[in-house]
Each structure stands twice: as structure tokens, then as C-alpha cells.
Design an enzyme around this catalytic site. Sequence first.
Site, PDB file in Angstrom:
ATOM      1  N   THR A  27       0.758  -1.247   0.121  1.00 19.96           N
ATOM      2  CA  THR A  27       0.164   0.099   0.171  1.00 19.96           C
ATOM      3  C   THR A  27       0.928   1.267   0.077  1.00 19.96           C
ATOM      4  O   THR A  27       0.471   2.170  -0.763  1.00 19.96           O
ATOM      5  CB  THR A  27      -1.061  -0.101   1.193  1.00 19.96           C
ATOM      6  OG1 THR A  27      -1.692  -1.106   1.292  1.00 19.96           O
ATOM      7  CG2 THR A  27      -1.787   1.122   1.488  1.00 19.96           C
ATOM      8  N   ARG A  28       1.969   1.251   0.898  1.00 25.40           N
ATOM      9  CA  ARG A  28       2.534   2.562   1.144  1.00 25.40           C
ATOM     10  C   ARG A  28       3.701   2.735  -0.126  1.00 25.40           C
ATOM     11  O   ARG A  28       3.775   3.857  -0.644  1.00 25.40           O
ATOM     12  CB  ARG A  28       3.435   2.501   2.420  1.00 25.40           C
ATOM     13  CG  ARG A  28       2.511   2.574   3.567  1.00 25.40           C
ATOM     14  CD  ARG A  28       3.043   3.243   4.788  1.00 25.40           C
ATOM     15  NE  ARG A  28       2.084   3.420   5.661  1.00 25.40           N
ATOM     16  CZ  ARG A  28       2.091   3.664   7.044  1.00 25.40           C
ATOM     17  NH1 ARG A  28       3.317   3.391   7.376  1.00 25.40           N
ATOM     18  NH2 ARG A  28       0.896   3.745   7.788  1.00 25.40           N
ATOM     19  N   CYS A  76     -11.303 -20.226  -2.051  1.00 26.17           N
ATOM     20  CA  CYS A  76     -12.423 -19.472  -2.842  1.00 26.17           C
ATOM     21  C   CYS A  76     -12.709 -20.918  -3.968  1.00 26.17           C
ATOM     22  O   CYS A  76     -12.162 -20.736  -5.014  1.00 26.17           O
ATOM     23  CB  CYS A  76     -12.459 -18.262  -3.422  1.00 26.17           C
ATOM     24  SG  CYS A  76     -13.855 -17.810  -4.446  1.00 26.17           S
ATOM     25  N   SER A 108      -3.179 -20.110  -4.273  1.00 27.39           N
ATOM     26  CA  SER A 108      -3.330 -18.837  -4.594  1.00 27.39           C
ATOM     27  C   SER A 108      -2.617 -18.413  -5.686  1.00 27.39           C
ATOM     28  O   SER A 108      -3.161 -17.719  -6.482  1.00 27.39           O
ATOM     29  CB  SER A 108      -3.340 -18.198  -3.014  1.00 27.39           C
ATOM     30  OG  SER A 108      -3.904 -18.541  -2.269  1.00 27.39           O
ATOM     31  N   ASP A 131       4.384 -22.738   5.092  1.00 29.65           N
ATOM     32  CA  ASP A 131       5.024 -23.847   4.656  1.00 29.65           C
ATOM     33  C   ASP A 131       6.287 -23.771   4.002  1.00 29.65           C
ATOM     34  O   ASP A 131       7.016 -24.890   3.828  1.00 29.65           O
ATOM     35  CB  ASP A 131       4.085 -24.653   3.684  1.00 29.65           C
ATOM     36  CG  ASP A 131       2.628 -24.770   4.168  1.00 29.65           C
ATOM     37  OD1 ASP A 131       2.336 -24.889   5.412  1.00 29.65           O
ATOM     38  OD2 ASP A 131       1.795 -24.916   3.645  1.00 29.65           O
ATOM     39  N   ARG A 158       9.572 -30.628  25.773  1.00 31.71           N
ATOM     40  CA  ARG A 158      10.964 -31.297  26.600  1.00 31.71           C
ATOM     41  C   ARG A 158      10.881 -31.383  27.947  1.00 31.71           C
ATOM     42  O   ARG A 158      11.323 -32.341  28.496  1.00 31.71           O
ATOM     43  CB  ARG A 158      12.128 -30.326  25.921  1.00 31.71           C
ATOM     44  CG  ARG A 158      13.447 -30.940  26.210  1.00 31.71           C
ATOM     45  CD  ARG A 158      13.839 -32.153  25.788  1.00 31.71           C
ATOM     46  NE  ARG A 158      14.479 -31.813  24.321  1.00 31.71           N
ATOM     47  CZ  ARG A 158      14.889 -32.764  23.597  1.00 31.71           C
ATOM     48  NH1 ARG A 158      14.633 -34.199  24.041  1.00 31.71           N
ATOM     49  NH2 ARG A 158      15.038 -32.387  22.354  1.00 31.71           N
ATOM     50  N   ALA A 190      15.737 -31.969  18.743  1.00 28.67           N
ATOM     51  CA  ALA A 190      15.000 -33.178  18.760  1.00 28.67           C
ATOM     52  C   ALA A 190      15.779 -34.114  18.165  1.00 28.67           C
ATOM     53  O   ALA A 190      16.840 -33.918  17.745  1.00 28.67           O
ATOM     54  CB  ALA A 190      13.654 -32.813  17.761  1.00 28.67           C
ATOM     55  N   ARG A 249       3.658 -40.149  23.890  1.00 24.58           N
ATOM     56  CA  ARG A 249       2.757 -39.254  23.828  1.00 24.58           C
ATOM     57  C   ARG A 249       2.622 -38.670  22.583  1.00 24.58           C
ATOM     58  O   ARG A 249       3.809 -38.477  21.752  1.00 24.58           O
ATOM     59  CB  ARG A 249       2.805 -38.234  25.030  1.00 24.58           C
ATOM     60  CG  ARG A 249       2.616 -38.670  26.632  1.00 24.58           C
ATOM     61  CD  ARG A 249       1.025 -39.146  26.561  1.00 24.58           C
ATOM     62  NE  ARG A 249       0.859 -39.597  28.168  1.00 24.58           N
ATOM     63  CZ  ARG A 249       1.085 -40.507  28.536  1.00 24.58           C
ATOM     64  NH1 ARG A 249       1.347 -41.498  28.075  1.00 24.58           N
ATOM     65  NH2 ARG A 249       0.802 -40.854  29.809  1.00 24.58           N
TER      66      ARG A 249
HETATM   67  O1  F6P Z   1      -0.711 -23.807   3.897  1.00 22.01           O
HETATM   68  C1  F6P Z   1      -0.778 -23.644   5.478  1.00 22.01           C
HETATM   69  C2  F6P Z   1      -1.376 -24.555   6.202  1.00 22.01           C
HETATM   70  O2  F6P Z   1      -1.387 -24.233   7.467  1.00 22.01           O
HETATM   71  C3  F6P Z   1      -0.742 -26.003   6.051  1.00 22.01           C
HETATM   72  O3  F6P Z   1       0.362 -26.191   6.666  1.00 22.01           O
HETATM   73  C4  F6P Z   1      -1.968 -26.698   6.627  1.00 22.01           C
HETATM   74  O4  F6P Z   1      -1.988 -28.065   5.877  1.00 22.01           O
HETATM   75  C5  F6P Z   1      -3.243 -26.066   6.157  1.00 22.01           C
HETATM   76  O5  F6P Z   1      -2.894 -24.899   5.824  1.00 22.01           O
HETATM   77  C6  F6P Z   1      -4.404 -25.975   7.117  1.00 22.01           C
HETATM   78  O6  F6P Z   1      -5.381 -25.393   6.419  1.00 22.01           O
HETATM   79  P1  F6P Z   1      -6.792 -24.868   7.272  1.00 22.01           P
HETATM   80  O7  F6P Z   1      -6.339 -23.905   7.988  1.00 22.01           O
HETATM   81  O8  F6P Z   1      -7.681 -24.721   6.256  1.00 22.01           O
HETATM   82  O9  F6P Z   1      -7.278 -26.288   8.219  1.00 22.01           O
END
Ligand code: F6P
Length: 325
Positions: A27-28, A76, A108, A131, A158, A190, A249
Site C-alpha cells: 500500500t505505502r 475460494c 492462491s 509452509d 521437552r 529433537a 505421547r
Molecule cells: O498452507 C498452510 C497450512 O497451514 C498448512 O500447513 C496446513 O496443512 C493447512 O494450511 C491447514 O489449513 P486449514 O487452516 O484450512 O485447516
Amino acid sequence: MAKINCIGILTSGGDAPGMNAAIRAITRSAIASNLKVKAIYRGYEGLITGDIKEFTTENVSNIIQRGGTILKTARCAEFQTPEGRAKAYENMKAEGIDALIVIGGNGSLNGARIFAEEFDVPCIGLPGTIDNDLNGTDSTIGYDTTLNTIVECVDKIRDTANSHERIFFVEVMGRDAGFLAQNSAIASGAEAAIIPEDSTHANQLEQFIGRGIRKSKNSSIVLVSESPKCGAMYYAERVRKEYPEYDVRVSILGHLQRGGSPSASDRILASRLGVGAIQALKEGQRNVMIGIRNDEVVYVPISNAIKSDKPVKKELIDVLGILSI
Ligand code: F6P
């Protein structure tokens, strides 16, 4: 090439920390270049329904530190149809929007690519996803913040793992990519990461459990990339069956990974990419994603950016293996 007087901005797909910093920067920097800015709400949905508002610099004040997206976001389905995209194009024209800037992930940006080809609309993409699975950029907006959030959580887990002498399988997001699991495993110390890009750990459950617990360690943490079939639950069940002597767990971190104030790195990345998007339009670039590679702003054809083959470096897999002995 038609002159651009007005740009539209939207955020689409999963929200990611730093999206607001990108909206602010776009925007800016557009206004500084005498371009009008139209904010489109709820991703492509807002383009189809006409949920669009003109932005001034004040609309983006005080948002750089906020997680989520002030523009809202959506996935969408209608935009995936030719009819939906035709409606979007009509609204875009009616609003006087000459170019579109889309902040989002794979799906997207693919939408932007198709739209740009169908209607000859200038589209610029910004990599906005936790991701980190877009090619051509070292990092995506939101990835660094999420990595830090995961590490903070694993540090806490941990304490319990140590105190109770347990094995924890911690499941993290990433869709089909293992960047979050691999790098958060390294950063949190880990014992292993199970990621889609490397099947060896998954097949060597015995090896890493033996290495960690049977020798000197009294607890283990394994980061697991989300997966419909082979997530943390699956591995926990296998260990329960194959090694009933261990106390196991599972912790699925879920959507807390996507929220929160963006890290400094994500704010800087988003700011540079936002300014880069306007610069790209001014240079006549079309249908590219703005990325940063080796600290340089780069233009990547969207069709290359969305190829789902960004590799997790073998070196990172080796680093974790060596350091978890
Ligand atoms: O793409 C981002 C993300 O957070 C992924 O890591 C995950 O699989 C997905 O979106 C989860 O999507 P939603 O919030 O629609 O469950």
C-alpha cells in the site's frame, strides 16, 4: 502495455504471520508511486462479490506487528471455475483495478497465474505461507515466525518428556512439505524428524528410538510432518505396539502455529517483497512471484514458483542425524 493507475491487493489461502506487513508495504509503496490502492476482502471471494475498498496510508497504520491478515482470507472454490473468474474480472474492471497483487501460497498463486493468462491481467504474487514450499525464494512470509513458535512449544514439551522419561511425537503443519518439521527439529534439539521428502527415518523407527533412549537419553522428541495417513498418531501407535516398554505421547500443535506477531525476519521479508512487487509492476513485470534469494530481490515466473518440488537440503537431514546421537 496499458498504463497501471490502480492496483488491487488480496490475501488468499491460509493466513501467515507477516501478511499484514506485506499489505502495508504494498500500500505505502504504491501510494508513494502515485498509484491508487484497492483492498479486496476475503481473497478471491471478495473479487467475485465486489467486497473492495480504497486504501490510504492510514488504513495500514499499526498493523506491521499483527498476525493474521486485516484483509481476511479464504480458499475460494468459485474462483476455480471459469464463471467465477469471469465475475472477478468484471468487478476488477468496474473498480478500475489495472493490476492484482496476490499474497498467498501455492493454490492462491496458481489462481493468479490462470487469471492472468485468461484475461491478460498483470498479476504479481507474494509468497505468503508458513509452509515455505514455494520455489525461487529462500523463505516465505510466515515461515520464520511459525518455526519460532514450534521451537517454543517443543522447548516446553521437552520439560515433560524429560521429567516423565517419555517419547513425544510432535506433529507440525507444512502440508506436503517438511521444512517446518526438519528445521524445528534441528532448532529444538529433537532426536528426529519424519518428513515427506525423506522416507528413511520413517523406516528406521527402531534405529532412532534405540539410538536415543536405549543409550544415554531418557526421553525423545520426534517432529512429524502432518500427513493424513502417517502423522504423529500413526508413529505413536507403531511404537506402542513394537516397543510397549516406552511411555509414548502425541502432541499435535495445530493452528497455534499460524497465529501470533510476526518475527523481525518475517516483517523485513514482507516489507522488502511488498516494495519489490510495486517495483516489478513499474518495470513491466507480469505474472511473476517476488522472492528473495541470497539476500537479493528476484522475480520468479509464477509457473516455476508453484512447482511442488522445492527440496529440503540433504545437508539439513545430515545435520539433524549427526547432532541427535
Ligand atoms: O498452507 C498452510 C497450512 O497451514 C498448512 O500447513 C496446513 O496443512 C493447512 O494450511 C491447514 O489449513 P486449514 O487452516 O484450512 O485447516
